[in-house]
Scaffold this active site. Structure first.
Site, PDB file in Angstrom:
ATOM      1  N   GLU A 149       0.795  -1.182   0.140  1.00  0.00           N
ATOM      2  CA  GLU A 149       0.190   0.006  -0.130  1.00  0.00           C
ATOM      3  C   GLU A 149       0.907   1.160  -0.040  1.00  0.00           C
ATOM      4  O   GLU A 149       1.979   1.345   0.344  1.00  0.00           O
ATOM      5  CB  GLU A 149      -0.768   0.054   1.134  1.00  0.00           C
ATOM      6  CG  GLU A 149      -1.855  -1.190   1.287  1.00  0.00           C
ATOM      7  CD  GLU A 149      -2.858  -1.121   0.085  1.00  0.00           C
ATOM      8  OE1 GLU A 149      -3.507  -0.201  -0.090  1.00  0.00           O
ATOM      9  OE2 GLU A 149      -2.825  -1.904  -0.664  1.00  0.00           O
TER      10      GLU A 149
ATOM     11  N   LYS B  21     -10.047  -5.914   4.196  1.00  0.00           N
ATOM     12  CA  LYS B  21     -10.415  -7.049   3.334  1.00  0.00           C
ATOM     13  C   LYS B  21     -11.495  -7.669   4.075  1.00  0.00           C
ATOM     14  O   LYS B  21     -12.527  -8.449   3.556  1.00  0.00           O
ATOM     15  CB  LYS B  21      -9.489  -7.902   2.499  1.00  0.00           C
ATOM     16  CG  LYS B  21      -8.498  -6.895   1.799  1.00  0.00           C
ATOM     17  CD  LYS B  21      -7.344  -7.667   1.531  1.00  0.00           C
ATOM     18  CE  LYS B  21      -6.559  -6.710   0.409  1.00  0.00           C
ATOM     19  NZ  LYS B  21      -4.998  -7.070   0.374  1.00  0.00           N
TER      20      LYS B  21
ATOM     21  N   GLY C 237      -0.401  -6.967  -7.362  1.00  0.00           N
ATOM     22  CA  GLY C 237       0.243  -6.643  -8.852  1.00  0.00           C
ATOM     23  C   GLY C 237      -0.439  -6.111  -9.814  1.00  0.00           C
ATOM     24  O   GLY C 237      -1.992  -6.054  -9.660  1.00  0.00           O
TER      25      GLY C 237
HETATM   26  P1  NDP Z   1      -0.180   3.666  -6.934  1.00  0.00           P
HETATM   27  O1  NDP Z   1       0.143   4.617  -5.830  1.00  0.00           O
HETATM   28  O2  NDP Z   1       0.699   2.736  -7.696  1.00  0.00           O
HETATM   29  O3  NDP Z   1      -1.278   4.625  -8.166  1.00  0.00           O
HETATM   30  C1  NDP Z   1      -1.860   5.624  -7.430  1.00  0.00           C
HETATM   31  C2  NDP Z   1      -2.386   6.554  -8.493  1.00  0.00           C
HETATM   32  O4  NDP Z   1      -3.438   7.324  -8.015  1.00  0.00           O
HETATM   33  C3  NDP Z   1      -1.234   7.174  -9.431  1.00  0.00           C
HETATM   34  O5  NDP Z   1      -1.396   7.126 -10.635  1.00  0.00           O
HETATM   35  C4  NDP Z   1      -1.333   8.798  -8.814  1.00  0.00           C
HETATM   36  O6  NDP Z   1      -0.801   9.518  -9.782  1.00  0.00           O
HETATM   37  C5  NDP Z   1      -2.856   8.741  -8.693  1.00  0.00           C
HETATM   38  N1  NDP Z   1      -3.216   9.795  -7.736  1.00  0.00           N
HETATM   39  C6  NDP Z   1      -2.789   9.736  -6.464  1.00  0.00           C
HETATM   40  N2  NDP Z   1      -3.626  10.872  -5.837  1.00  0.00           N
HETATM   41  C7  NDP Z   1      -3.955  11.633  -6.824  1.00  0.00           C
HETATM   42  C8  NDP Z   1      -5.000  12.699  -6.828  1.00  0.00           C
HETATM   43  N3  NDP Z   1      -5.138  13.709  -5.878  1.00  0.00           N
HETATM   44  N4  NDP Z   1      -5.605  12.841  -8.013  1.00  0.00           N
HETATM   45  C9  NDP Z   1      -5.419  12.063  -8.905  1.00  0.00           C
HETATM   46  N5  NDP Z   1      -4.601  11.154  -9.053  1.00  0.00           N
HETATM   47  C10 NDP Z   1      -4.158  10.907  -7.914  1.00  0.00           C
HETATM   48  O7  NDP Z   1      -1.451   2.690  -6.209  1.00  0.00           O
HETATM   49  P2  NDP Z   1      -2.001   1.249  -6.545  1.00  0.00           P
HETATM   50  O8  NDP Z   1      -2.337   1.327  -8.112  1.00  0.00           O
HETATM   51  O9  NDP Z   1      -1.056   0.377  -6.005  1.00  0.00           O
HETATM   52  O10 NDP Z   1      -3.536   1.110  -5.605  1.00  0.00           O
HETATM   53  C11 NDP Z   1      -4.611   1.673  -6.200  1.00  0.00           C
HETATM   54  C12 NDP Z   1      -5.583   1.351  -5.306  1.00  0.00           C
HETATM   55  O11 NDP Z   1      -5.836  -0.144  -5.536  1.00  0.00           O
HETATM   56  C13 NDP Z   1      -5.667   1.278  -3.871  1.00  0.00           C
HETATM   57  O12 NDP Z   1      -6.826   1.516  -3.394  1.00  0.00           O
HETATM   58  C14 NDP Z   1      -4.994   0.117  -3.488  1.00  0.00           C
HETATM   59  O13 NDP Z   1      -5.321  -0.274  -2.152  1.00  0.00           O
HETATM   60  C15 NDP Z   1      -5.804  -1.006  -4.565  1.00  0.00           C
HETATM   61  N6  NDP Z   1      -5.320  -2.184  -4.771  1.00  0.00           N
HETATM   62  C16 NDP Z   1      -3.763  -2.200  -5.152  1.00  0.00           C
HETATM   63  C17 NDP Z   1      -3.105  -3.457  -5.472  1.00  0.00           C
HETATM   64  C18 NDP Z   1      -1.830  -3.505  -5.749  1.00  0.00           C
HETATM   65  O14 NDP Z   1      -1.280  -4.705  -6.079  1.00  0.00           O
HETATM   66  N7  NDP Z   1      -1.095  -2.500  -5.640  1.00  0.00           N
HETATM   67  C19 NDP Z   1      -4.062  -4.688  -5.456  1.00  0.00           C
HETATM   68  C20 NDP Z   1      -5.480  -4.503  -4.862  1.00  0.00           C
HETATM   69  C21 NDP Z   1      -6.016  -3.337  -4.622  1.00  0.00           C
HETATM   70  P3  NDP Z   1       0.699   9.430 -10.158  1.00  0.00           P
HETATM   71  O15 NDP Z   1       0.898   8.495 -11.025  1.00  0.00           O
HETATM   72  O16 NDP Z   1       0.840  10.682 -11.338  1.00  0.00           O
HETATM   73  O17 NDP Z   1       1.561   9.603  -9.044  1.00  0.00           O
HETATM   74  N1  HSE Z   2      -1.075  -4.304  -0.513  1.00  0.00           N
HETATM   75  C1  HSE Z   2      -2.067  -5.237  -0.671  1.00  0.00           C
HETATM   76  C2  HSE Z   2      -1.461  -6.563  -0.513  1.00  0.00           C
HETATM   77  C3  HSE Z   2      -2.228  -4.889  -2.244  1.00  0.00           C
HETATM   78  O1  HSE Z   2      -0.229  -6.543  -0.505  1.00  0.00           O
HETATM   79  O2  HSE Z   2      -2.137  -7.599  -0.476  1.00  0.00           O
HETATM   80  C4  HSE Z   2      -3.523  -5.959  -2.578  1.00  0.00           C
HETATM   81  O3  HSE Z   2      -4.973  -5.769  -2.039  1.00  0.00           O
END
Ligand code: NDP
Ligand code: HSE
Length: 436
Positions: free
Chosen positions: A190, A205, A302
């Site tokens: 996260e 979760k 991922g």
């Molecule tokens: P990241 O940190 O990789 O991506 C976040 C994105 O949000 C970036 O593109 C960022 O922009 C954008 N962002 C952040 N703040 C703002 C804002 N104020 N306005 C507009 N855009 C914004 O996060 P993840 O992709 O890892 O996670 C996204 C969601 O998915 C979360 O809720 C996470 O818990 C969930 N999740 C993640 C998993 C994972 O494996 N990573 C798996 C399952 C769920 P910029 O790119 O320009 O910095």
């Molecule tokens: N941070 C979370 C994990 C992403 O490691 O399981 C998937 O929800």
């Protein structure tokens, strides 16, 4: 039929994976959804950041409210994380009549009751498959595939980062912080990785899983949580020697007295399939009255594994856009007016077995005094191991496995054990579940 326009908020790990899967599999997706899905705009924090995916056909903005107020967007996909801006954006999008897809477990666990109420009133869908266990279709499986059953309990490895760290510590004896940094680099953790290692993410979760399994409201505040930070390589090794593996589990169980909601490290017998789920993989074991046990396994985090769940939700929403809102699958599996209030058991009342590790001074009578405290507290010892040189007056490590006991009794007994002047420091405790 006319294409459906969607807007993304977030193009990070999950957002870029989502765009990439939508682009690569566009033809298959259209054949399944019955309409083309067009991403027309995306909001990000930094427009100039290089992206791993082609964004040339998209309007990029820094303002997420441009997406939720966009007149041509029908579905908003929130992939940012956290619960401040995303909550406001999702509520505004619903006010504007837009369907939502989100991977944000914190948002759903903390604010889902209000979000779903608004969506219900407006006849809109909020889809959140990716919020639990990444690419595993566990929400759909419980909400639809198991809908004939009374679910008795479920237990899952639902944080990929914790499982990745525990696996690496066990397989290569690597340092906790090194492995955490690697999980961050791989996009599993996260934004605030303490949520992964302190059990908060798994508790988000579990809140969602318990709600759709038992038809209760979302109640994150009632989930007991412990993370993996206190687990040492020593505990992992001792557990192995005793025929167990340590996994971070989320457990929800319906008992006659109430519902157990807890996330914590747990010893599981090595012979259980779920004990052999390693790395970033997740698995959820669901015990139901008709089908019996079922096990769901796959990548828990991922970019593209999570995108798989996001895009499946998008296809589902597109398919149901024209259906009668009253006949859609309810957000929390049970009809909103059939959600019931069940008591949540305080942790004191939970009964499990325990692994205990303590450092004691090797003197005659030490074991007898510990055994007496346990006996007086109605705690039966199953196994005792002594590790160390065995020289008189030196420190030795004692490992004990108890039989099932009430948590309240164990906590009281351990206070007394820790106060003995032959016992050094705190007693390490990890709960044991047989999952049979
Ligand atoms: P990241 O940190 O990789 O991506 C976040 C994105 O949000 C970036 O593109 C960022 O922009 C954008 N962002 C952040 N703040 C703002 C804002 N104020 N306005 C507009 N855009 C914004 O996060 P993840 O992709 O890892 O996670 C996204 C969601 O998915 C979360 O809720 C996470 O818990 C969930 N999740 C993640 C998993 C994972 O494996 N990573 C798996 C399952 C769920 P910029 O790119 O320009 O910095
Ligand atoms: N941070 C979370 C994990 C992403 O490691 O399981 C998937 O929800």
């Amino acid at each position: 039929m006319k294409a459906v326009n969607i807007g993304l908020i977030g193009l990070g790990t999950v957002g870029s994976g989502t765009l990439s899967v939508l682009q690569r599999n566009a033809e298959e997706i259209t054949r399944r959804a019955g309409r083309q899905i067009h991403v027309i705009a995306a909001a990000v924090q930094d427009i100039s950041k290089p992206r791993a995916v082609d964004t040339s056909a998209l309007h990029l903005t820094r303002d997420p409210f441009e997406i939720v107020n966009h007149p041509d967007i029908e579905i908003v996909v929130e992939l940012v994380g956290g619960d401040n801006m995303p909550l406001e954006a999702v509520m505004t999008a619903l006010d504007n009549g837009k369907h939502i897809v989100t991977a944000n477990k914190a948002l759903i666990a903390l604010h889902g009751n209000d979000i779903f109420e608004k969506a219900q009133n407006k006849g809109l869908v909020v889809a959140f498959e990716a919020a639990v266990a990444g690419g595993i279709p566990i929400i759909k499986s419980i909400r639809e595939g198991l809908s004939a059953n009374r679910i008795e309990w479920l237990a899952g490895i639902i944080n990929g980062t914790s499982n990745y760290i525990l696996t690496q510590m066990e397989e290569s004896g690597r340092d906790f912080n090194d492995v955490l940094a690697e999980a961050q680099a791989l996009g599993y953790a996260e934004a605030d990785p303490s949520f992964d290692i302190d059990g908060t993410d798994a508790a988000h979760k579990l809140t969602i899983l318990a709600s759709i399994a038992f038809g209760i409201s979302l109640q994150f505040e009632n989930v007991y949580r412990e993370g993996i930070t206190e687990i040492s390589s020593e505990d992992i090794t001792h557990a192995r020697e005793l025929g167990y593996r340590i996994k971070h589990l989320g457990i929800a169980r319906k008992t006659d007295n109430g519902v157990e909601l807890r996330v914590h490290p747990t010893l599981i017998p090595q012979k259980r399939l779920i004990a052999n789920v390693d790395g970033v993989m997740n698995a959820i074991l669901v015990q139901s009255d008709a089908v019996g046990p079922t096990l769901y396994y796959g990548a828990g985090a991922g970019s593209e594994p999570t995108a798989s769940a996001v895009v499946a939700d998008l296809i589902d929403v597109v398919r149901t856009i024209t259906t009668d809102p009253g006949n859609r699958v309810p957000h929390l599996a049970f009809h909103p007016d059939a959600i019931i209030d069940l008591p949540i058991l305080p942790m004191d009342e939970i009964e499990t077995a325990y692994y205990l590790r303590m450092s004691v001074i090797n003197q005659p009578g030490v074991m007898a005094s510990i055994a007496m405290i346990f006996g007086d507290s109605d705690i039966s010892i199953d196994t005792i191991l002594q590790k160390g040189s065995g020289q008189p007056n030196e420190n030795v490590t004692i490992i004990m496995l108890t039989q099932n006991t009430r948590e309240r009794n164990l906590v009281k007994a351990l206070k007394q054990v820790e106060s003995l002047n032959t016992v050094n420091g705190r007693v390490m405790r990890v709960r044991i579940e047989q999952l049979s």
